[in-house]
Enzyme design. Structure first.
Site, PDB file in Angstrom:
ATOM      1  N   LEU A   1       0.810  -1.216   0.000  1.00 25.74           N
ATOM      2  CA  LEU A   1       0.000   0.000   0.000  1.00 25.74           C
ATOM      3  C   LEU A   1       0.848   1.273   0.000  1.00 25.74           C
ATOM      4  CD1 LEU A   1      -2.785  -1.160   2.484  1.00 25.74           C
ATOM      5  CD2 LEU A   1      -2.858  -1.128  -0.016  1.00 25.74           C
ATOM      6  N   GLY A   2       2.007   1.239   0.649  1.00 31.07           N
ATOM      7  CA  GLY A   2       2.910   2.389   0.625  1.00 31.07           C
ATOM      8  C   GLY A   2       3.372   2.680  -0.795  1.00 31.07           C
ATOM      9  N   LYS A   3       3.717   1.638  -1.522  1.00 36.41           N
ATOM     10  CA  LYS A   3       4.145   1.804  -2.907  1.00 36.41           C
ATOM     11  C   LYS A   3       2.989   2.355  -3.749  1.00 36.41           C
ATOM     12  CE  LYS A   3       6.841  -0.498  -6.420  1.00 36.41           C
ATOM     13  NZ  LYS A   3       6.215  -0.849  -7.661  1.00 36.41           N
TER      14      LYS A   3
ATOM     15  N   TYR B   1      12.462   3.648   0.235  1.00 41.71           N
ATOM     16  CA  TYR B   1      12.586   4.765  -0.704  1.00 41.71           C
ATOM     17  C   TYR B   1      13.759   4.565  -1.667  1.00 41.71           C
ATOM     18  CZ  TYR B   1       9.124   6.994   2.258  1.00 41.71           C
ATOM     19  OH  TYR B   1       7.981   7.262   2.960  1.00 41.71           O
TER      20      TYR B   1
END
Length: 172
Positions: free
Chosen positions: A107-109, A142
């Site tokens: 979900l972060g991606k 990141y």
């Protein structure tokens, strides 16, 4: 998994506050004093502050859903809303948080991809963010998706000065 991103509205302010406090606390409480955490949470996530940020036309908040559940959120800034003085060809990812029970699902991606799409739509050339130098998991994430460290800045957690790495990604 059915995931979707929706822009936060003023009517969502209390939910945004709840998710903001929960995710920030879960992410940083073990590395910071209770006093500094409380001071930061009161300053950054009080309703008046969040309303002001949500009404700023140069800031955008998005919830990410996993099925029907809010799994986290993203805050991006352009122009004068950026937390550091940057040129107008940049977009800042100021906050990106996923609730604990939804981590590890990509979900972060997905939220970073939303930020990149928004930057592209706004004709921005670079996307940047600040990440605490002690948040090794986030720094690895990141780096893996193409961000490079370009500098540092101070971040105050209560009265504790901490160092954030400024990381930038050039967009195609």
């Amino acid at each position: 998994m059915k995931k979707r991103v929706e822009e936060c509205q003023l009517k969502d302010i209390e939910l945004l506050q709840k998710v903001s406090i929960e995710t920030f606390n879960d992410t940083f409480k073990d590395q910071n004093s209770p006093e500094n955490m409380e001071a930061y949470l009161l300053k950054a996530y009080n309703l008046n502050q969040l309303v002001k940020e949500l009404k700023n036309e140069s800031s955008m908040f998005y919830f990410i859903y996993d099925e029907a559940n809010i799994a986290g959120y993203l805050k991006i800034n352009v122009n004068e809303a950026q937390s550091e003085q940057m040129s107008h060809d940049r977009l800042e990812v100021e906050r990106i948080y996923i609730r604990k029970e939804f981590q590890g699902k990509g979900l972060g991606k997905y939220l970073i991809e939303k930020a990149i799409m928004t930057a592209t739509d706004l004709n921005k050339k670079k996307i940047w963010l600040g990440v605490w130098e002690e948040n090794k998991k986030a720094i690895r994430f990141y780096h893996k998706i193409g961000f490079l460290q370009t500098g540092t800045h101070s971040f105050y957690m209560g009265d504790d000065e901490q160092i954030d790495l400024i990381m930038m990604k050039v967009l195609n």
